[in-house]
Structures are given as structure tokens and as C-alpha cells.
Design an enzyme around this catalytic site. Structure first.
Site, PDB file in Angstrom:
ATOM      1  N   THR B 139      37.547  -3.358  22.263  1.00 58.82           N
ATOM      2  CA  THR B 139      37.977  -1.998  21.926  1.00 58.82           C
ATOM      3  C   THR B 139      38.488  -1.242  23.148  1.00 58.82           C
ATOM      4  O   THR B 139      37.935  -1.339  24.233  1.00 58.82           O
ATOM      5  CB  THR B 139      36.782  -1.243  21.329  1.00 58.82           C
ATOM      6  OG1 THR B 139      36.313  -1.974  20.201  1.00 58.82           O
ATOM      7  CG2 THR B 139      37.163   0.160  20.900  1.00 58.82           C
ATOM      8  N   GLY B 178      29.602  -2.700  24.890  1.00 62.67           N
ATOM      9  CA  GLY B 178      28.139  -2.736  24.895  1.00 62.67           C
ATOM     10  C   GLY B 178      27.585  -3.469  26.095  1.00 62.67           C
ATOM     11  O   GLY B 178      28.125  -4.490  26.514  1.00 62.67           O
ATOM     12  N   CYS B 399      12.059  12.897   1.449  1.00 60.47           N
ATOM     13  CA  CYS B 399      10.725  13.228   1.969  1.00 60.47           C
ATOM     14  C   CYS B 399      10.598  14.716   2.288  1.00 60.47           C
ATOM     15  O   CYS B 399       9.549  15.150   2.769  1.00 60.47           O
ATOM     16  CB  CYS B 399      10.410  12.403   3.219  1.00 60.47           C
ATOM     17  SG  CYS B 399      10.137  10.675   2.863  1.00 60.47           S
ATOM     18  N   GLY B 400      11.628  15.496   2.046  1.00 60.19           N
ATOM     19  CA  GLY B 400      11.541  16.932   2.298  1.00 60.19           C
ATOM     20  C   GLY B 400      11.509  17.249   3.783  1.00 60.19           C
ATOM     21  O   GLY B 400      11.992  16.468   4.614  1.00 60.19           O
ATOM     22  N   GLY B 401      10.935  18.377   4.128  1.00 57.03           N
ATOM     23  CA  GLY B 401      10.960  18.884   5.494  1.00 57.03           C
ATOM     24  C   GLY B 401      10.443  17.906   6.533  1.00 57.03           C
ATOM     25  O   GLY B 401      11.020  17.768   7.612  1.00 57.03           O
ATOM     26  N   HIS B 402       9.351  17.218   6.233  1.00 58.60           N
ATOM     27  CA  HIS B 402       8.773  16.337   7.254  1.00 58.60           C
ATOM     28  C   HIS B 402       9.684  15.160   7.597  1.00 58.60           C
ATOM     29  O   HIS B 402       9.516  14.526   8.636  1.00 58.60           O
ATOM     30  CB  HIS B 402       7.394  15.837   6.817  1.00 58.60           C
ATOM     31  CG  HIS B 402       6.365  16.930   6.752  1.00 58.60           C
ATOM     32  ND1 HIS B 402       6.479  18.108   7.458  1.00 58.60           N
ATOM     33  CD2 HIS B 402       5.203  17.035   6.064  1.00 58.60           C
ATOM     34  CE1 HIS B 402       5.433  18.886   7.205  1.00 58.60           C
ATOM     35  NE2 HIS B 402       4.656  18.267   6.360  1.00 58.60           N
ATOM     36  N   GLY B 403      10.632  14.863   6.728  1.00 58.53           N
ATOM     37  CA  GLY B 403      11.605  13.823   7.062  1.00 58.53           C
ATOM     38  C   GLY B 403      12.449  14.194   8.272  1.00 58.53           C
ATOM     39  O   GLY B 403      13.014  13.333   8.940  1.00 58.53           O
ATOM     40  N   TYR B 404      12.528  15.491   8.557  1.00 60.61           N
ATOM     41  CA  TYR B 404      13.330  15.972   9.693  1.00 60.61           C
ATOM     42  C   TYR B 404      12.558  15.857  11.010  1.00 60.61           C
ATOM     43  O   TYR B 404      13.106  16.078  12.082  1.00 60.61           O
ATOM     44  CB  TYR B 404      13.750  17.417   9.436  1.00 60.61           C
ATOM     45  CG  TYR B 404      14.821  17.946  10.362  1.00 60.61           C
ATOM     46  CD1 TYR B 404      16.130  17.456  10.321  1.00 60.61           C
ATOM     47  CD2 TYR B 404      14.533  18.947  11.300  1.00 60.61           C
ATOM     48  CE1 TYR B 404      17.110  17.938  11.169  1.00 60.61           C
ATOM     49  CE2 TYR B 404      15.511  19.438  12.150  1.00 60.61           C
ATOM     50  CZ  TYR B 404      16.797  18.934  12.082  1.00 60.61           C
ATOM     51  OH  TYR B 404      17.768  19.419  12.923  1.00 60.61           O
ATOM     52  N   GLU B 424      32.918  -2.522  14.262  1.00 65.06           N
ATOM     53  CA  GLU B 424      33.358  -3.816  13.726  1.00 65.06           C
ATOM     54  C   GLU B 424      34.384  -3.588  12.621  1.00 65.06           C
ATOM     55  O   GLU B 424      34.386  -4.263  11.589  1.00 65.06           O
ATOM     56  CB  GLU B 424      32.168  -4.621  13.185  1.00 65.06           C
ATOM     57  CG  GLU B 424      31.132  -5.013  14.205  1.00 65.06           C
ATOM     58  CD  GLU B 424      31.704  -5.845  15.357  1.00 65.06           C
ATOM     59  OE1 GLU B 424      32.754  -6.475  15.164  1.00 65.06           O
ATOM     60  OE2 GLU B 424      31.084  -5.842  16.428  1.00 65.06           O
TER      61      GLU B 424
END
Lengths: 662, 662
Positions: B139, B178, B399-404, B424
Site C-alpha cells: 500500500t 505493518g 449491553c447498554g451504558g456499561h458496554g461503553y 485487504e
């Protein structure tokens, strides 16, 4: 063919005033505030964005920077007597969610709306001059949107005339409390009031958390900074996890505009109970106006980059084609530009309605309009945050690989926007309030009081709706055709919802789609309203182009819900696809450059290597790499050299092992 | 009602072998490798996850950790003679994309497939024992998916028998390379070969970048570490920006399995030209197998958390309802569990087909199957990365807020997965190869050679297809009904695509949907195939439950493309919705616990505070907060105290100003 070919130098460094721009920004007052903030920021190193690559920093260093920015902002506000609104807008311009953010956004707005006049006289001046740092403690580890599940208690102790705040369980830990892990000295704590063993539900208690002279925690207060957020989101916020161990709050610090507790423990109930969702309405009204701007910035960066970048010689002209000219990019960016504009223009009206209401409420205590306002802001919150969050990510992805580079700024934008789909009420939970209100009005036959519920009349007649006829693609530009599809979809969705509710099905998933469909209709009406009011402006054609892309983009999905005999024929679909393609190309070929220029985001506001005033995206990316702190890792070089010699050691070891065996 | 109520202690710490688990993991060999790696990791502090909160670290510190993990992995591999595959799987288990990742994934696989036997004899042993650190430089800043646009040149200098590698422009800077910002000593550089002023297209050149004994850059090589990625993605990778200033590479280091340059500058053309996309096929075949696992981990964490968390007392039982039991959660998680399982089970077969091909190719140079394999892996790449990337984010949001909260681990999962939609090959660009292949087979009337193109036969007949009849919801469980919808959708999409192509419309946007629809069909067939082969197993009912949710979830969208007279009636839609609801609840009530147990991800693999062996999610979140490094910011306390006194200074200043004026 795009006319706005982005090379270096096209991104403004300061806002430029044009009639179109003033209109989009919501008037000269707001535009001037923005200009003033930008002037203050650009010449102040504390707010410099180019000298710091935030995503490379340790979180604690990024937060330190935000704390120092907060300090400087406080100084600027007090010195130049900035209005609160300007202060809040300045915070947003840092892109950093500073610890000082809750001060007016939620702390003082609650003091103002929920305190008695005596209380206000004491506390408002302290908050206004930042003698205290405020926050708002509602969410707990165990309960967010479900406010009734809150476990923290405030028990009245008549002997000392105090409330005793307590966290009875781990799940009652106040959690996610913004600016409270390190910063806040005072917090409005939501807790269940208990007097003489009797419960009176949630009330608000102004609780001191930290010593004003030392920043040390007050007795009984246990606080931890919560840890990092996903995607490096909200780097400037120290979220707190708070536990209260018999923390004493004077009776005078229960917010007493509505309910009160008297010296002898008598509970005086509030005269009206609607005030309780006032604080959420405040934040959601703010969000309705604000979110669209975040999406607009992402669209602007993507537009600048995709008009710069070229790939393949599609048209065999001997030169590569700007990637913006490919359908794959236009079909992603143009609908988002239109949707973001709708969010901003309609959102501004929602915010104005809220401001009018608040002014009246503070004078007369009148809450009669709060319920409708609540419905409007809940709907707008769900609709605008879904579109903005996912839209920003679509902008990033439409830029291809370089969108994944943090120097593009998209990472920061998404991280700070997508949390809104779960905060201030999880969208899947609060979305349920919209159908609830629709059904309530339908049952009470009051739907005609709200123009956004016009479609409910179809549910009252037995007659099938008169099917529209579409002969040419431009028929799809007619409002009655568009309205037909949007209304009939809602009729079907509401009908399904009623049946599911009747047969006691769990509708918590399907209501989300219904709320989004309702939002499509509300914003569709609202956007055309705004545009009709500006018929004589020079920029009216550009607004119309935006509105057609908005309308046809939502129609693409809306019509799919229609079933026989209303299903669109293959021909009608093809004409709709053609109308959409024409609208996208009209916007992209004839209007987008004017619109992007009218918004006129400055380099500072965009903060992206893909949109610089003095560098092309490639130059900015390469120069960004030259500044990478990881170019100075010489201390690890010997380790790497040595690692390439491990094989020798191990071979020798194995050889020794083999020899030993012999 | 879910049967798998998650409390502490339910997450395994080591893999447990069961027949269902062995089947899902693709056999005992793979399962045992995983077990061996986990054993090595869990007792080795260098790989500990619990002691380090990566998202809080400065990027350079996170990378340093990854470099040290690479060193340790090299030691482990050489000492215990781990096969390459096990080494690569170990890298994935660190969740960190180590700098040593390209060594086998792309560096050595290219040496093997593109070097002559003489070259291999020299270089393969060096790469295998890590005497050199390898990377792959393709790339450029200006060109990614469009490989033909690569600008870097390799000019043959007959005098010295060397190639001279050159970066003629800023846009020719090798970018995103990479493990090359700091780590790699050698890179396979893709450059346009020039001999005597004549161009021969892209070829590969093994180029030394750094001194083996000092890690210093070689003469003429200019490298910068590229800077941070969005969302803290790929923290363990030092991506490089490379510029070559007349860097000399011996002629013997042009990879010469196919094309060659002789001593006198004669160019020997390759015998077959298909090899050129071989390296992309390799990585995409790997991706097809791998991506589904990432989604499965996210689903597992979300499942554990949502069966633990309770909100509202929906059923008036006097206890709150696990949020997993709400439709809003089930309708998001169960389709993703089914889709992830399909990606894994079908992906394993694609990878097996690729391995068979490669083995044969290395012996016989036979590339006859490469084209179909290319089509399969391109389709799988687009399909699997879209579903996985967006699916992980859906898990987080459900999961709502706790997912953040970054301690949930979802941030890391999304950041490391979503980049696959643009790397790719950008999905919108490479997706175009699938319709291209479909049209090619249709025109050549060779569609019958591929069972995945069965639907094309409908385009040959003039007869309208026989409409299906659906009387009860369970009719939708029948394969011929499902097949009808999936095939007829493809017929319509291919028809539209042909017409658009004929009238020279830009199809770069619409082909993405066509490729995804083709993917639905291919994976639908593939999944049922796998399940039919396991009819007699005890776990067959659970597999069938998964397959029905997969089938009905894709049907939810697929049928919307059908137009009159094929459009589903309202009744048929209602029955489909009912079938889907039943399938989701069947999976959620009767099978999900068994399936999650069979996958049996360990605490180490999930690395989430929401899924611990010895703590509930709330305990783990609170304990995480207690460990936050930001609990020790005492050095900033005096600044905050002082900030709260700024108002006094400013008031005094203003007073002095007023007095001076008097």
C-alpha cells in the site's frame, strides 16, 4: 463531476459570514459566539490541537490536558463575562468533554429548576463563579434508564436535621458520574428519601464530595475514577464510581422547589409531578440541536478527502477519477449530509420550543406542555443519536483505509458521538415511550392535537387508502407521494404494534423501528417547513436539493414496509431509484460545494489531517508520521537486535541437551 | 425464560473438551493447539491481561508491551518448536496484533509462494528462526486497493547487478506497512520494474530496511512510525511510512518463482499470470476463517452480561427480569450468534479448500482453481468482515451504558475487527468482483459449474417462478421456501445489475448489496450442508436451531426485495415474523446455554470485566475502578483548589480597573 476539487488551502481558518451560513448556523448571535470562541482558542496554546496528538497519549495525560483547559476556560469566562451558553459551546469546540462540562449542562440547570428561591440565592452564585465544581449523580452500577430501581437512600435524621446518604449494595454504587472521579466538589445525588421508615421516592440532594481547600474526599465519601472508555471516548471526563457511607447532608440541601421536608420531618409533596423528567428533557433538548453538527463535521472531512483522492481512470480520460465521483461514495455521503442538515435545522426548532417552555415555567410553574415536549425530545434523542453515531462511522469507512488513521479525526468523532445511543436513556428503552404516547393519543382520540400524528386518522376509517400513481421519476419529488409512503408505513407499523401489544408480545425490539419511522416523518415534515419558510432566499435551491435527498433516502427504506395492495411495483421502485440517483447527483454536482462552504467549518473545528488549510491530506498524513513519538524508541533497539539472536542460544542449548544425553 | 443465569464462577479458566466443542472448533488438533497456547500464556506474566489496563496506556507503552510479547513468543516457538500455525494463533490470543504478526502471515507465505527454490534455501531458514524480521510493503499513501496505481519503481542497474528502489512522489510513500515503523529488518517491496526504460509492471523485491546488528536504517531508507489508529486499534502494530531514496537491492533478491530478470537485463515473463493475486487470496482465506471467532467472543460477553443484569419487573413476579429475556436484547444477540457460527463453520471449509489448493500448487504449479477460490474468498471477506465488525458493535450497544466502558473489552474487539472492512481491499471496491464473476459465468453459460450460482437459471427462462405458499409459520422453516426468497432476490438484483451495467450506470454502490445477498445465499447453503453432515450427533438440534435463526434473520431483509407478484402478503410477512420470533425464543430458551458452553471461551480469551470467572460484572467493574491509575492524581489537586479561587482575583482586578477609571 464534482466542482469542488479539494487541494491545499481550501479549508478556512476563520468563520466567514454569508447569508446561507448565518441561516444554517441558526442566526448571527450563535455565529458570532462561535467566531469569538475560535478567536480566543486559536491564539491560545492551551487549546492548540495541532501540537498534541491526543490518541497517542496516556489517558491520564489526556485528562490532565482537559483539566488545564477547564481552568483556562473558567478564567476566560469570568474575565470576559461569557454567557453560559458560550461557555458550553466553547467546551464542545475543544472536542474533549472537559471536567467542567457538567457545571452548566446539568448541575446548574438542576439547581435552577429544582431549588427553592432561598437555596438558589446561596448556591447559584457559587456555581456561576466556579467556587464549587458540580456534577450530577444519578446512574448506578445496577440501574440506568430504570430510575425507579435506584438503591441509594437518604434517610432523614431529625436529631441533627440532616439526611444520611447511604450506598446499601455494590450495585447501588453511583457509576458513570461525569467529572466526579477527580474534579467535582459537589454533586446532586439522586436518592430514595426515607423519613421515619417510610419511603417517598427519588429526590435530589446537594452533597459535598471533596474539601474545597484540599480536594480531599469528605468523610464517608468513597470515590474511584472509573477507568477508560471504549475507543478512547470522553478522554477529558473523569467519570466517578461513588459509594456513600452514612454521608451527612444538611436538610437545607435537599432541592426543595417542589417537594420539601420540614424541620419536624413532615413531608410536603410536590404540587405537580411532571417536573421529575425535566432534567432529562433539558439534556435531550440540547442533544437534539447538537448531534447533527457532529455528523456534519464528519461529512465535511469525508467530502474534502474524497474530492482530493483519486483512484482508477473510470471515464478513460487519462486521469484518475476523484473518489467522490463514484456512486459508492456519493450514495454514502450525500444522504448523510442531508440527514445531518435535517437534524440541525429541525433540532434548532425543538431547542427553541424548549427554551420558550423553560422561560415560561420559571415564571409561572406551568408544565402543561412538558409532556409533548418530552415526547418530542425523546423521539429526537433516539433519532438524532442513531443517525449521527452510525453516520460518522459511515463517513470514516467511505474514506477507505486512511479513515482508520487516528489523524483523520474520525475516531475521536465516533467515540464521542456513539455513546449517546446508550446514555441519557438507552435508545431501545426510551424508544418505547414514543409508541406509548402514540397509543395514548389514539385511545383518547386526541391525535389531531399533534400534526405529527396525522397518520393515525387512517386507522379510524375502514376504507383502504387511495394508492398513489407514479409515472415518471420526478413524480417522486412530489410531497403527497412522499407523505403517502411515510404515513402508510406508520399506519402498518402502528397497527402491528397495537396487535402485538394486545396479544401481550414483547415489543421492546420492534418499537425501535417504529420510533425511527416516526422520526423520519417528523423530520421530513419539519425540514420541508423550514425550507418553505425560506422560499425567497438565494440558497433555497440548495436547501431543496438537500431536502429531496433526505426525503428519497428515507423513502428507500420506508416503502419496503408496504404490503399488497400497497407494495410498490417493480416499475415504481425503479422510478424511485432513478429519482434518488438524480437527486444525489444533483446535490453532488450542483450544490454540495456551496453547502459545505456555507457551513464553513474551520480547520480547528474539523481537526483532521484530511482537511487542513495548508497541507494536502497526503502531506498532512506524512507530516503527522514525522511527528510520531514512536520515532524515538531507540532504547528498544538493543532488545530487538538481541531477539534476532535467540535462535542461536536455543540451538546451543538443544545441542548441549543432546550431548548430555549421549 | 433463559436457563443460563450468569453469576460469578461460570466462565471457564481453561478449555474443556466436549464433542460439541470439538466440532465447533474444527477438530481436536486445533482445539489442542489452543489449549497448549492458553496454558503457556496463563502462567506467563508477559502475557497477563488482568494486570494491565491497555486502553489507559500511552500508545508507545502499549507497543513496547507488544514488542516484549513478540520476543517472548519467538522464544517459546523456537524452544518448543511450535508449528507456524500455532504461533499465528498465539499472536491472535494476545489480542494485540504484535509486530511479529507479518512474519508468517504475509512475509514468509510470500517467500514460499514467490521465491525460486534457490532463493528459498537462503531466506526461509532466516525467516523461520527470526534472524530477520519481515514485513510486506504494498500500500502507498496514494493507492491501496488499486494496485495498478502503485508508483514506487525498481530500476535495474546492469552495471552493479542491482535494482534501484525509488519513491518518486509523496503519494508513493509506502504507508500502513505493518511492523515496519520500528521492528522489521526486511520487507517485500512491491514496485514497478523498469529495465532499460521499459516498464514491466509490479514485482516483489526483498529489501533490507535496517541494520541487523544495530537496528539503524539502511542507507537511503527513510521510515516513520505512522501514528495512532482510530479507537486505539492495532496498538501492538508499528505501522510504517517508508520512502526509498535510490535504495539498492541485489538482483538475486527480486522474488523469482515466476518472472525473472537475467544478468544481462533480459526479462523472463511469468508462465502464468494468476499468481499475482495469490497473496491476497492467502490473507482473505485466513480472514474467512478467523473473523467469525471475533464476533463469537463479543456475543459471548454480551450473553454473559445480559443474563446477569436485571431491569424492571416485566412479568410482575416481584423480581427484576434478566435483560437477556427482553426481545430488544434477544433480537440483537441471537441472530449474531447464528451468523457468527455460520461464518466460522462455513469459513473453516473455505480455508480447507484453500489449504488443499496451496499444497497442490506448491507441488504442481497448478492454478486452475485459483479463480474460483479468489471469488469465494473475496465474497467471504466482504461478507464476514461486514457482519463481524458491525455485529461486535451491536453486541456492545445491546449491553447498554456499561458496554461503553473499556473494561468491557468491546472497544478493543471492535477496533481490531472493523478495520477489516477497508483493509485487504476496501469492501466497496472488492465487492465489485463478485457481480463481475457472476456476469462472466452467465455470459459464458458456465453457471452450472458453481452451485452457488444456481439462481441464474431463472434468468434464462421466460416463465415466471412458481410462487410459494405459506399457511403456517412453520412453513417458513422449510428449505424450499427459504431458498425461493433468497434465490428470487438474487434474480432481481442480478437483473437490475445487468440493466444498470448495460446503460452504463455507476454500480459501485449497488454491487455491495448484491455481494452481501450472494453471501447470504452461499452461507445459507454452506451452513445447512454442514448441519446435514452431522445429523446423528447429539448436538444436531442445537445446530438446527442456530441455522433456523440464521435463515430467518436473513429472510427478514431478503423478502423485501421481492416485487409484485412475488411480494409477500401481509399474512405471509406476519407468519415469517412469527416463525422468526419462535426461532429466536427457541434458541434463547433451549439451546444458547449449550452452545455458549460448547464454544467455552475462557476468561483469558474474552478479557472482559463483564465475563470473569471469580467476579460478577458489577464486582469486576468496581474493582477495575479501584485499580484506575487516575486515582493517584494528587499532584493536580492544588491546581484545582486554586482554580476555584480565580473568581476572586478577577473580581479584584476588575475593581482595580474601576477604581483606576475614577
Amino acid at each position: 463531476m464534482s466542482t469542488h476539487n479539494q487541494t491545499k488551502g481550501n479549508i478556512p481558518t476563520a468563520p466567514e459570514e454569508t447569508p446561507f451560513g448565518l441561516f444554517l448556523w441558526g442566526g448571527k448571535e450563535k455565529f458570532d459566539r462561535r467566531k469569538a470562541i475560535l478567536e480566543a482558542f486559536i491564539n491560545n496554546p492551551i487549546f492548540s490541537k495541532k501540537t498534541v496528538t491526543t490518541p497517542s497519549l496516556a489517558r491520564k495525560d489526556a485528562w490532565t490536558r482537559a483539566a488545564l483547559q477547564s481552568r483556562e476556560l473558567i478564567r476566560l469566562k469570568l474575565k470576559h463575562e461569557w454567557p453560559h451558553r458560550q461557555f458550553m459551546e466553547a467546551i464542545r469546540l475543544t472536542d474533549n468533554m472537559l471536567p467542567v462540562q457538567p457545571q452548566f449542562r446539568i448541575f446548574m440547570s438542576n439547581l435552577e429548576r429544582q431549588m427553592s428561591d432561598e437555596q438558589k440565592a446561596i448556591w447559584i452564585p457559587k456555581a456561576e463563579r466556579f467556587e464549587i465544581f458540580g456534577s450530577y449523580s444519578q446512574t448506578e452500577l445496577g440501574h440506568g434508564s430504570n430510575v425507579r430501581g435506584i438503591e441509594t437512600t437518604a434517610t432523614f435524621d431529625q436529631g441533627t436535621d440532616e439526611f444520611i446518604i447511604k450506598s446499601p449494595t455494590i450495585s447501588s454504587t453511583k457509576y458513570w458520574i461525569g467529572a466526579t472521579g477527580i474534579w467535582a466538589t459537589h454533586s446532586i445525588v439522586v436518592a430514595r428519601l426515607i423519613i421515619d421508615g417510610k419511603e417517598y421516592g427519588n429526590h435530589l440532594f446537594l452533597t459535598q464530595l471533596r474539601n474545597l481547600d484540599t480536594q480531599e474526599l469528605m468523610p464517608g465519601v468513597e470515590i474511584y475514577e472509573m477507568g477508560p472508555k471504549v475507543f478512547q471516548g470522553m478522554l477529558g471526563t473523569d467519570n466517578g464510581a461513588l459509594r456513600f457511607h452514612d454521608v451527612r447532608v444538611p436538610r437545607a440541601q435537599m432541592l426543595a422547589r417542589n417537594a420539601q421536608v420540614l424541620r419536624d420531618g413532615t413531608y410536603v409533596a410536590p404540587k405537580n409531578t411532571k417536573h421529575s423528567y425535566g432534567s432529562m428533557v433539558t439534556v435531550r433538548a440540547l442533544m437534539a440541536e447538537i448531534t447533527g453538527w457532529d455528523l456534519l463535521k464528519a461529512v465535511t472531512v469525508a467530502y474534502h478527502y474524497t474530492t482530493f483522492r483519486r483512484q482508477f481512470d473510470r471515464d478513460h480520460r487519462g486521469a484518475e477519477t476523484p473518489v467522490f465521483d463514484y456512486a459508492s461514495v456519493r450514495y454514502r455521503l450525500m444522504p448523510l449530509l442531508a440527514q445531518a442538515s435535517a437534524l440541525v435545522l429541525v433540532g434548532q426548532n425543538i431547542k427553541r420550543a424548549y427554551d420558550t417552555y423553560t422561560e415560561k415555567y420559571l415564571q409561572t410553574n406551568d408544565t402543561s406542555e412538558l409532556e409533548d415536549l418530552h415526547l418530542q425530545t425523546v423521539g429526537a434523542k433516539v433519532y438524532s443519536t442513531e443517525i449521527t453515531g452510525h453516520g460518522i462511522e459511515t463517513c470514516r469507512i467511505s474514506c477507505g483505509g486512511h479513515g482508520y488513521n487516528a489523524l483523520s479525526g474520525f475516531g475521536r468523532m465516533y467515540a464521542n458521538a456513539i455513546n449517546a445511543v446508550t446514555y441519557e436513556g438507552d435508545n431501545y428503552v426510551v424508544a418505547q415511550q414514543v409508541p406509548r404516547a402514540i397509543l395514548k393519543h389514539f385511545k383518547a382520540k386526541t391525535e389531531s392535537s399533534l400534526s405529527s400524528l396525522s397518520y393515525l386518522s387512517f386507522l379510524r376509517t375502514k376504507e383502504p387508502p387511495k394508492m398513489i400513481e407514479v409515472q415518471t421519476s420526478s413524480d417522486w419529488l412530489e410531497r403527497d407521494k412522499q407523505r403517502f409512503v411515510l404515513e402508510q408505513r406508520l399506519v402498518l407499523l402502528v397497527q402491528n404494534h397495537m396487535e402485538d401489544t394486545k396479544s401481550k408480545k414483547d415489543t421492546s425490539f420492534s418499537t425501535h423501528a417504529l420510533t425511527m419511522a416516526h422520526g423520519d416523518f417528523v423530520y421530513w415534515k419539519g425540514l420541508w417547513n423550514v425550507i418553505d419558510q425560506n422560499e425567497n432566499e438565494d440558497f433555497h435551491p440548495s436547501l431543496t436539493a438537500l431536502a429531496q435527498v433526505f426525503s428519497l433516502s428515507i423513502l428507500q427504506n420506508a416503502h419496503l414496509a408496504l404490503t399488497p395492495p400497497l407494495s410498490l411495483t417493480q416499475q415504481a421502485r425503479n422510478l424511485l431509484a432513478e429519482a434518488y440517483r438524480n437527486a444525489i447527483n444533483d446535490l453532488a454536482d450542483n450544490h454540495v460545494a456551496k453547502i459545505i462552504d456555507a457551513y464553513g467549518f474551520t480547520e480547528y473545528e474539523l481537526d483532521s489531517a484530511l482537511a487542513r488549510a495548508d497541507e494536502t491530506p497526503y502531506e498532512a498524513l506524512l507530516n503527522g508520521a514525522k511527528k510520531s513519538e514512536m520515532n524515538n524508541m531507540q532504547h528498544l533497539w538493543p532488545m530487538m537486535v538481541d531477539t534476532r539472536r535467540i535462535w542461536r542460544e536455543i540451538e546451543q542449548e538443544k545441542q548441549r541437551g543432546r550431548q548430555a544425553k549421549l
